[in-house]
Design a protein around this motif. Sequence first.
Motif: not given
Length: 305
Positions: A202-225
Amino acid sequence: MPAAATPPVRTPPRPKTLKPLRSVRVLSLALNLPGPAALMRCQQMGATCIKLEPPAGDPMRHYSPPAYADLHEGVKVITADLKSDKGQQALHRQLARADILLTSFRPSALIKLGLTWKALHKQYAKLSQVAIVGSLGAAAEEPGHDLTYLAANDLITGLDLPATLYADMGGSLMASEAVLQAVLHQRSHEKGVYLEVALSSAAGFIALPRQWGLTTASAAVGGGHAGYRIYACKDGRVALAALEPHFAASLCKAAGLTASDMKSMWKPETHQAIADWLAGKTRRQLDALALAHDIPLHTLAPDKG
């Protein structure tokens, strides 16, 4: 001058729930949070829910009575010591009538209680079991908790604890989904099935957006936008989610920014301009602006940390 009143918390209406489990009887031996939360979901989907608790009760009853009450609304709770003959008799009376058995023990504990899937399936061919475990395979015997499963999936930042129990609650949803899967299997095959749900998964499923790079600091939903961040405002904070172009355009117009600024939502100067604009607004003003200009935002009290 009196301080501005704090905007009321918006309580969303409870969505309509179908009752696909109306004729299903679920017996739970699961304690603490993931199992009872899954049972709560089953009850909301129409299942008849029975829970066997040890003489000491569910620990949740003692450390959070309000949570226990919410989790067990509509659930019939029976006390039974499964290590005693009388408790085993009570258990098997319920198993004979159940469609689904929900557990959250380690495999070795189920063996000690005589509740291996092989034994259960032989005695109750139409019974299905949904077993909540920490991890799959041999790792199911390893100790763990919500926090360790989140940490293993890179979902812990700094020294702060997570805002909620993501793995436990995600696991409970997966477990209630597994109950639905088991019922469909029973109806098409006329026999039970054994399904495992791992909190680590379950934790791994929740973590998928992070693994895909969607929530890294430079990404749109990580603070880059610049339109998708947490900012300070005059009397608190604001969660701003003006990500899509039409929302970003509404934000820039309300903030007095130009069309070229809207095209530069990734630049530091645009971040700073929006931060400066929000810093001069109260929560009440921002709530009004959100409604007037169709801007997705939610104001928050000041950070107590």
